[in-house]
Scaffold this motif. Structure first.
Motif, mmCIF file in Angstrom:
data_model
loop_
_atom_site.group_PDB
_atom_site.id
_atom_site.type_symbol
_atom_site.label_atom_id
_atom_site.label_comp_id
_atom_site.label_asym_id
_atom_site.label_seq_id
_atom_site.Cartn_x
_atom_site.Cartn_y
_atom_site.Cartn_z
ATOM 1 N N SER A 10 2.114 -15.537 7.187
ATOM 2 C CA SER A 10 2.970 -13.770 6.783
ATOM 3 C C SER A 10 1.654 -12.811 7.205
ATOM 4 C CB SER A 10 3.083 -14.152 5.782
ATOM 5 O OG SER A 10 4.477 -14.148 5.246
ATOM 6 N N LYS A 11 0.482 -13.823 6.834
ATOM 7 C CA LYS A 11 -1.315 -12.804 6.830
ATOM 8 C C LYS A 11 -1.680 -12.708 8.706
ATOM 9 C CE LYS A 11 0.352 -11.775 3.238
ATOM 10 N NZ LYS A 11 0.925 -10.294 2.350
ATOM 11 N N ASN A 29 -6.884 -18.103 -6.173
ATOM 12 C CA ASN A 29 -6.436 -17.360 -5.278
ATOM 13 C C ASN A 29 -7.235 -16.984 -4.716
ATOM 14 O OD1 ASN A 29 -5.081 -14.079 -4.725
ATOM 15 N ND2 ASN A 29 -4.861 -15.952 -2.870
ATOM 16 N N GLY A 86 7.853 -18.698 3.212
ATOM 17 C CA GLY A 86 7.353 -18.050 3.204
ATOM 18 C C GLY A 86 6.226 -18.360 1.657
ATOM 19 N N SER A 87 5.544 -17.884 1.293
ATOM 20 C CA SER A 87 4.458 -19.283 0.174
ATOM 21 C C SER A 87 4.818 -18.392 -1.187
ATOM 22 C CB SER A 87 3.169 -18.749 0.266
ATOM 23 O OG SER A 87 2.697 -17.445 0.289
ATOM 24 N N TYR A 124 2.537 -15.334 -9.971
ATOM 25 C CA TYR A 124 1.611 -16.868 -10.720
ATOM 26 C C TYR A 124 1.708 -17.057 -12.332
ATOM 27 C CZ TYR A 124 -1.707 -16.025 -6.693
ATOM 28 O OH TYR A 124 -2.197 -15.934 -5.897
ATOM 29 N N ASN A 136 -6.415 -11.599 -3.710
ATOM 30 C CA ASN A 136 -6.031 -10.358 -4.062
ATOM 31 C C ASN A 136 -5.878 -9.714 -5.542
ATOM 32 O OD1 ASN A 136 -4.002 -8.136 -3.772
ATOM 33 N ND2 ASN A 136 -2.572 -9.316 -3.011
ATOM 34 N N CYS A 181 -3.493 -17.907 1.294
ATOM 35 C CA CYS A 181 -2.774 -17.010 2.173
ATOM 36 C C CYS A 181 -3.682 -15.971 2.412
ATOM 37 C CB CYS A 181 -1.514 -16.555 2.030
ATOM 38 S SG CYS A 181 -1.249 -15.688 0.609
ATOM 39 N N TYR A 182 -4.979 -15.940 2.538
ATOM 40 C CA TYR A 182 -5.929 -14.403 3.315
ATOM 41 C C TYR A 182 -6.757 -16.009 3.540
ATOM 42 C CZ TYR A 182 -3.270 -11.586 1.297
ATOM 43 O OH TYR A 182 -1.826 -10.641 0.393
ATOM 44 N N TYR A 185 -2.456 -11.422 -8.189
ATOM 45 C CA TYR A 185 -0.932 -11.891 -7.818
ATOM 46 C C TYR A 185 0.622 -11.802 -8.497
ATOM 47 C CZ TYR A 185 2.791 -13.139 -4.108
ATOM 48 O OH TYR A 185 3.954 -13.073 -3.270
ATOM 49 N N ASP A 187 -3.808 -20.752 -3.978
ATOM 50 C CA ASP A 187 -3.070 -20.223 -2.506
ATOM 51 C C ASP A 187 -4.165 -19.199 -1.825
ATOM 52 O OD1 ASP A 187 -2.342 -17.695 -1.523
ATOM 53 O OD2 ASP A 187 -1.141 -16.488 -3.724
ATOM 54 N N SER A 197 -0.023 -19.562 4.788
ATOM 55 C CA SER A 197 1.323 -19.120 5.204
ATOM 56 C C SER A 197 1.177 -18.115 6.280
ATOM 57 C CB SER A 197 1.566 -17.394 4.437
ATOM 58 O OG SER A 197 2.743 -16.445 4.314
ATOM 59 N N ARG A 245 9.329 -15.574 7.243
ATOM 60 C CA ARG A 245 9.454 -15.844 5.996
ATOM 61 C C ARG A 245 8.547 -17.480 6.280
ATOM 62 N NH1 ARG A 245 7.191 -13.129 3.441
ATOM 63 N NH2 ARG A 245 8.009 -14.483 1.531
#
Ligand SMILES: Cc1ncc(COP(=O)(O)O)c(C=O)c1O
Length: 384
Positions: free
Chosen positions: A236-237, A174, A99-100, A131, A178, A208-209, A128, A206, A234, A245
């Motif tokens: 994940s999303k 990011n 995972g990240s 960090y 988020n 991840c989105y 987030y 980052d 990631s 993970r």
């Protein structure tokens, strides 16, 4: 009581934990709870990903590799090329992660000399929480940089005072962001990549989105050069794999080599069968587009409701989060009252750090029918 690491002692409770208790209390009282809190959507993981995991579980399961399965790294490189037009060497420029989150947490351990002149780690606030936690545990000077709506919630390290810039070791960005959903324009990313090169600062993006967005697909920092740059991705999303993970880091070969030296010390290598599922996910774009379309439909339901109810959205088109102004201005009070009145869980913006006060984050987590039911209940009760 044995002594405690002072860094741990000073950290506030992980924000989402505070909401869990209130939610459980309501459920125990038999109330319906519409949970738009934690960013963990309920859409199922694609079948082909689940099959890839099951088929990869071996009879003898030995220690995983710290760099990540070659198949995962190749699939990650293929994704970066298809999605962003970026060419990376899967052996020298990609590492698998569990995972990240763990990689976000531990990266400062690799790039901060706690006794040296450059020990500032800058990160967005609101943002987030990891960090800051990673920076503090690494002995860095943690510097939350306030994001301003008027500047598109963009973290501009070049605007920091020269004395701070001279002490910068690492900058976290990011986008999509988020909790605000802000998306970074290409000119910003180009300037950030130039900043990393020219100021010799590690810039960690980052991302991840990056595949969750309304409107045009957001870009990657890697499109603008990899010198002193790492991008964190990631499954994940993008692929509905939060529980698996699986993720990867890609970028500057020298930075990747440094992380490859750090990571065997941590015990955070992902299981090979999980990485096989990750490789399948990075190899396919259709499922990510289909998931994104689901989030877009849920977003449209809330856009229409917020407009009808006079609730003011204050964020951007990225992520599956809606960032809105809390009526009355007290985000924690509004979130508490909304939970009590309607059973709707949102996260007070102040839980994401300074600058989040006065706003709330709604995660498009429940399925479309539950979103519609929550909106009906909220509408009956009034915006508050
Ligand atoms: C901004 C951001 N980065 C990283 C993560 C970590 O995601 P994961 O560890 O599931 O890849 C999250 C999870 O919510 C997040 O919001």
């Amino acid at each position: 009581m044995p002594a405690l690491n002072p860094v741990l002692a000073q950290l506030p409770e992980y924000p989402i934990v505070r909401i869990e208790a209130a939610k459980e209390r309501l459920r125990a009282a038999g109330r319906e709870v519409f949970d738009f809190g934690t960013g963990d959507p309920l859409e199922p993981t694609p079948d082909f990903v689940r099959r890839a995991l099951l088929e990869a579980v071996p009879a003898v399961c030995r220690y995983p590799t710290y760099r990540g399965l070659p198949a995962l790294r190749q699939a990650a490189a293929g994704y970066l090329t298809r999605r962003f037009g970026v060419a990376v060497d899967p052996d020298a420029q990609v590492l698998g992660t569990l995972g990240s989150k763990e990689a976000v947490f531990s990266t400062a351990l690799a790039f901060v000399d706690r006794d040296g002149p450059r020990r500032v780690v800058a990160y967005p606030t609101p943002g987030y929480a990891v960090y800051e936690a990673g920076a503090r545990f690494a002995g860095a000077e943690a510097l939350g940089v306030p994001l301003r709506a008027a500047q598109g919630h963009l973290l501009e390290p070049w605007a920091l005072p020269p004395a701070v810039r001279a002490r910068l070791a690492l900058v976290w960005t990011n986008y999509p962001h988020n909790p605000t959903g802000a998306v970074a324009p290409a000119e910003y990313l180009a300037r950030l990549a130039r900043f990393a090169r020219e100021e010799d600062v590690v810039v960690c993006a980052d991302e991840c989105y990056v595949d969750v967005h309304a409107g045009p697909p957001p870009g990657s920092l890697l499109e603008h050069g990899t010198t002193n740059v790492l991008a964190f991705h990631s499954c994940s999303k993008r692929s509905g794999m939060t529980g698996y993970r699986s993720g990867f880091v890609a970028g500057d070969p020298a930075l990747v080599a440094t992380l490859a030296k750090l990571r065997p010390n941590l015990g955070t290598a992902a299981q090979a069968f999980v990485e096989a599922a990750g490789a399948a996910a990075w190899g396919d774009d259709a499922h990510a587009a289909a998931r994104n379309a689901v989030f877009a439909r849920k977003r449209a339901l809330f856009d229409a409701f917020f407009a009808r109810a006079g609730l003011e959205q204050a964020g951007g088109p990225g992520t599956f989060f809606l960032w809105f102004r809390a009526p009355g201005g007290d985000d924690e009070g509004y979130a508490r009252a909304l939970l009590e009145r309607v059973g709707v869980v949102v996260v007070p913006g102040s839980y994401f750090g300074p600058g989040g006060e006065g706003f709330c984050r709604l995660a498009l987590v429940p399925d479309e029918a539950t979103c519609a039911a929550a909106i009906a209940a909220w509408e009956r009760a009034g915006p508050g």
